[in-house]
Design a protein around this motif. Sequence first.
Motif, PDB file in Angstrom:
ATOM      1  N   GLY A   9       0.878  -1.269  -0.007  1.00 22.08           N
ATOM      2  CA  GLY A   9       0.026   0.059  -0.009  1.00 22.08           C
ATOM      3  C   GLY A   9       0.898   1.171   0.056  1.00 22.08           C
ATOM      4  N   SER A  10       1.851   1.241   0.860  1.00 24.07           N
ATOM      5  CA  SER A  10       2.904   2.381   0.907  1.00 24.07           C
ATOM      6  C   SER A  10       3.649   2.557  -0.345  1.00 24.07           C
ATOM      7  CB  SER A  10       3.657   2.413   1.987  1.00 24.07           C
ATOM      8  OG  SER A  10       4.815   1.437   1.871  1.00 24.07           O
ATOM      9  N   VAL A  11       3.781   1.454  -1.063  1.00 19.94           N
ATOM     10  CA  VAL A  11       4.746   1.577  -2.255  1.00 19.94           C
ATOM     11  C   VAL A  11       3.627   2.202  -3.276  1.00 19.94           C
ATOM     12  CG1 VAL A  11       5.699   0.339  -4.137  1.00 19.94           C
ATOM     13  CG2 VAL A  11       6.400  -0.269  -1.908  1.00 19.94           C
ATOM     14  N   LEU A  12       2.288   1.601  -3.525  1.00 21.53           N
ATOM     15  CA  LEU A  12       1.396   2.162  -4.463  1.00 21.53           C
ATOM     16  C   LEU A  12       1.263   3.644  -4.153  1.00 21.53           C
ATOM     17  CD1 LEU A  12      -1.062  -0.892  -4.815  1.00 21.53           C
ATOM     18  CD2 LEU A  12       0.699  -0.157  -6.355  1.00 21.53           C
ATOM     19  N   GLY A  13       1.005   4.112  -2.998  1.00 21.06           N
ATOM     20  CA  GLY A  13       0.790   5.394  -2.645  1.00 21.06           C
ATOM     21  C   GLY A  13       2.096   6.209  -3.124  1.00 21.06           C
ATOM     22  N   SER A  14       3.310   5.909  -2.789  1.00 18.52           N
ATOM     23  CA  SER A  14       4.458   6.668  -3.141  1.00 18.52           C
ATOM     24  C   SER A  14       4.406   6.663  -4.840  1.00 18.52           C
ATOM     25  CB  SER A  14       5.686   5.734  -2.705  1.00 18.52           C
ATOM     26  OG  SER A  14       5.740   5.919  -1.562  1.00 18.52           O
ATOM     27  N   VAL A  15       4.212   5.541  -5.548  1.00 20.35           N
ATOM     28  CA  VAL A  15       4.355   5.644  -7.050  1.00 20.35           C
ATOM     29  C   VAL A  15       3.193   6.547  -7.657  1.00 20.35           C
ATOM     30  CG1 VAL A  15       3.685   4.375  -9.133  1.00 20.35           C
ATOM     31  CG2 VAL A  15       5.306   3.367  -7.305  1.00 20.35           C
ATOM     32  N   ALA A  16       1.777   6.446  -6.980  1.00 21.35           N
ATOM     33  CA  ALA A  16       0.877   7.328  -7.470  1.00 21.35           C
ATOM     34  C   ALA A  16       1.140   8.987  -7.074  1.00 21.35           C
ATOM     35  CB  ALA A  16      -0.380   6.957  -6.428  1.00 21.35           C
ATOM     36  N   GLU A  17       1.837   9.078  -5.949  1.00 23.66           N
ATOM     37  CA  GLU A  17       2.493  10.530  -5.498  1.00 23.66           C
ATOM     38  C   GLU A  17       3.414  10.905  -6.649  1.00 23.66           C
ATOM     39  OE1 GLU A  17       4.236  12.527  -1.791  1.00 23.66           O
ATOM     40  OE2 GLU A  17       2.530  11.312  -1.520  1.00 23.66           O
ATOM     41  N   LEU A  18       4.471  10.093  -6.794  1.00 25.93           N
ATOM     42  CA  LEU A  18       5.462  10.495  -7.834  1.00 25.93           C
ATOM     43  C   LEU A  18       4.810  10.882  -9.190  1.00 25.93           C
ATOM     44  CD1 LEU A  18       8.762  10.558  -8.075  1.00 25.93           C
ATOM     45  CD2 LEU A  18       8.181   8.078  -8.863  1.00 25.93           C
ATOM     46  N   PHE A  19       4.074   9.995  -9.791  1.00 26.11           N
ATOM     47  CA  PHE A  19       3.577  10.273 -10.969  1.00 26.11           C
ATOM     48  C   PHE A  19       2.278  11.290 -10.889  1.00 26.11           C
ATOM     49  CE2 PHE A  19       6.214   6.449 -11.508  1.00 26.11           C
ATOM     50  CZ  PHE A  19       7.069   6.851 -12.576  1.00 26.11           C
ATOM     51  N   ASP A  20       1.777  11.601  -9.886  1.00 26.24           N
ATOM     52  CA  ASP A  20       0.605  12.451  -9.821  1.00 26.24           C
ATOM     53  C   ASP A  20      -0.566  11.814 -10.366  1.00 26.24           C
ATOM     54  OD1 ASP A  20      -0.680  14.783  -8.862  1.00 26.24           O
ATOM     55  OD2 ASP A  20      -0.298  15.626 -10.811  1.00 26.24           O
ATOM     56  N   LEU A  21      -0.697  10.486 -10.133  1.00 29.28           N
ATOM     57  CA  LEU A  21      -2.046   9.595 -10.399  1.00 29.28           C
ATOM     58  C   LEU A  21      -2.749   9.560  -9.086  1.00 29.28           C
ATOM     59  CD1 LEU A  21       0.136   6.809 -12.362  1.00 29.28           C
ATOM     60  CD2 LEU A  21      -1.203   8.741 -13.499  1.00 29.28           C
ATOM     61  N   PRO A  22      -4.159   9.008  -9.481  1.00 29.64           N
ATOM     62  CA  PRO A  22      -5.143   8.872  -8.337  1.00 29.64           C
ATOM     63  C   PRO A  22      -4.656   7.399  -7.911  1.00 29.64           C
ATOM     64  CG  PRO A  22      -6.236   9.687 -10.213  1.00 29.64           C
ATOM     65  CD  PRO A  22      -4.763   9.384 -11.020  1.00 29.64           C
ATOM     66  N   ALA A  23      -4.598   7.384  -6.526  1.00 31.88           N
ATOM     67  CA  ALA A  23      -4.246   6.124  -5.929  1.00 31.88           C
ATOM     68  C   ALA A  23      -4.908   4.944  -6.294  1.00 31.88           C
ATOM     69  CB  ALA A  23      -4.026   6.331  -4.517  1.00 31.88           C
ATOM     70  N   ASP A  24      -6.620   5.180  -6.468  1.00 26.83           N
ATOM     71  CA  ASP A  24      -7.227   4.164  -6.777  1.00 26.83           C
ATOM     72  C   ASP A  24      -6.986   3.546  -8.141  1.00 26.83           C
ATOM     73  OD1 ASP A  24      -8.196   6.609  -8.011  1.00 26.83           O
ATOM     74  OD2 ASP A  24     -10.254   5.481  -8.366  1.00 26.83           O
ATOM     75  N   VAL A  25      -6.508   4.449  -9.110  1.00 25.10           N
ATOM     76  CA  VAL A  25      -6.154   3.958 -10.361  1.00 25.10           C
ATOM     77  C   VAL A  25      -4.920   2.955 -10.118  1.00 25.10           C
ATOM     78  CG1 VAL A  25      -5.312   4.502 -12.587  1.00 25.10           C
ATOM     79  CG2 VAL A  25      -7.286   5.780 -11.434  1.00 25.10           C
ATOM     80  N   VAL A  26      -3.699   3.449  -9.542  1.00 23.33           N
ATOM     81  CA  VAL A  26      -2.871   2.884  -9.318  1.00 23.33           C
ATOM     82  C   VAL A  26      -2.910   1.393  -8.749  1.00 23.33           C
ATOM     83  CG1 VAL A  26      -0.352   2.676  -8.224  1.00 23.33           C
ATOM     84  CG2 VAL A  26      -1.394   4.807  -9.370  1.00 23.33           C
ATOM     85  N   ALA A  27      -3.703   1.340  -7.783  1.00 27.99           N
ATOM     86  CA  ALA A  27      -4.030   0.081  -6.825  1.00 27.99           C
ATOM     87  C   ALA A  27      -5.183  -0.711  -7.578  1.00 27.99           C
ATOM     88  CB  ALA A  27      -4.606   0.516  -5.588  1.00 27.99           C
ATOM     89  N   ARG A  28      -5.674  -0.189  -8.472  1.00 24.59           N
ATOM     90  CA  ARG A  28      -6.747  -1.035  -9.238  1.00 24.59           C
ATOM     91  C   ARG A  28      -8.155  -1.053  -8.666  1.00 24.59           C
ATOM     92  NH1 ARG A  28      -7.094  -1.318 -14.096  1.00 24.59           N
ATOM     93  NH2 ARG A  28      -8.029  -3.319 -14.100  1.00 24.59           N
ATOM     94  N   LEU A  29      -8.334  -0.295  -7.630  1.00 27.28           N
ATOM     95  CA  LEU A  29      -9.308  -0.180  -6.931  1.00 27.28           C
ATOM     96  C   LEU A  29     -10.784   0.064  -7.628  1.00 27.28           C
ATOM     97  CD1 LEU A  29      -8.327   1.521  -3.795  1.00 27.28           C
ATOM     98  CD2 LEU A  29      -8.764  -0.917  -3.885  1.00 27.28           C
ATOM     99  N   PRO A  30     -11.954  -0.631  -7.517  1.00 28.62           N
ATOM    100  CA  PRO A  30     -13.160  -0.389  -8.301  1.00 28.62           C
ATOM    101  C   PRO A  30     -13.255   1.209  -7.824  1.00 28.62           C
ATOM    102  CG  PRO A  30     -13.707  -1.509  -6.209  1.00 28.62           C
ATOM    103  CD  PRO A  30     -12.178  -1.468  -6.462  1.00 28.62           C
ATOM    104  N   HIS A  31     -13.956   1.691  -9.083  1.00 33.70           N
ATOM    105  CA  HIS A  31     -14.643   3.110  -9.126  1.00 33.70           C
ATOM    106  C   HIS A  31     -16.274   3.129  -9.196  1.00 33.70           C
ATOM    107  CE1 HIS A  31     -14.659   7.395  -9.963  1.00 33.70           C
ATOM    108  NE2 HIS A  31     -15.653   7.226 -10.890  1.00 33.70           N
ATOM    109  N   LEU A  32     -16.664   3.727  -8.416  1.00 34.15           N
ATOM    110  CA  LEU A  32     -18.304   3.580  -8.378  1.00 34.15           C
ATOM    111  C   LEU A  32     -18.860   5.085  -8.575  1.00 34.15           C
ATOM    112  CD1 LEU A  32     -21.105   1.655  -7.583  1.00 34.15           C
ATOM    113  CD2 LEU A  32     -20.429   2.400  -5.255  1.00 34.15           C
ATOM    114  N   GLU A  33     -19.942   5.004  -9.467  1.00 38.40           N
ATOM    115  CA  GLU A  33     -20.766   6.229  -9.523  1.00 38.40           C
ATOM    116  C   GLU A  33     -22.041   6.102  -9.737  1.00 38.40           C
ATOM    117  OE1 GLU A  33     -19.635   9.099 -12.889  1.00 38.40           O
ATOM    118  OE2 GLU A  33     -17.495   8.389 -12.600  1.00 38.40           O
TER     119      GLU A  33
END
Length: 95
Positions: A9-33
């Motif tokens: 989780g911390s690695v994914l968070g760091s990658v998301a922050e480094l590349f300015d990407l949403p954490a849910d996209v990097v972690a492949r979490l579901p997106h619901l609307e």
Amino acid sequence: MERNRKERGSVLGSVAELFDLPADVVARLPHLEMIGSRQLYLERHTGILAYSETQIDINTSGGVLRLRGEHLTLTAMTAEELRLSGRIDAVEWVR
């Protein structure tokens, strides 16, 4: 095992922050609307487990998403996205 999840989780968070990407996209979490109580759009699902007019169970990396309502209909579906319509009374995560 819990330690590996925390480290991942911390690695994914760091990658998301480094590349300015949403954490849910990097972690492949579901997106619901939801649009009111009539439509639901879900990205990053892994399949439908159960389907009826009153209940639909959808598998995701975050667990099973259960929808309850009336006249529930699968309007559109691709390998990673789906759209449901009908009267949605409840949305819950089943672990």
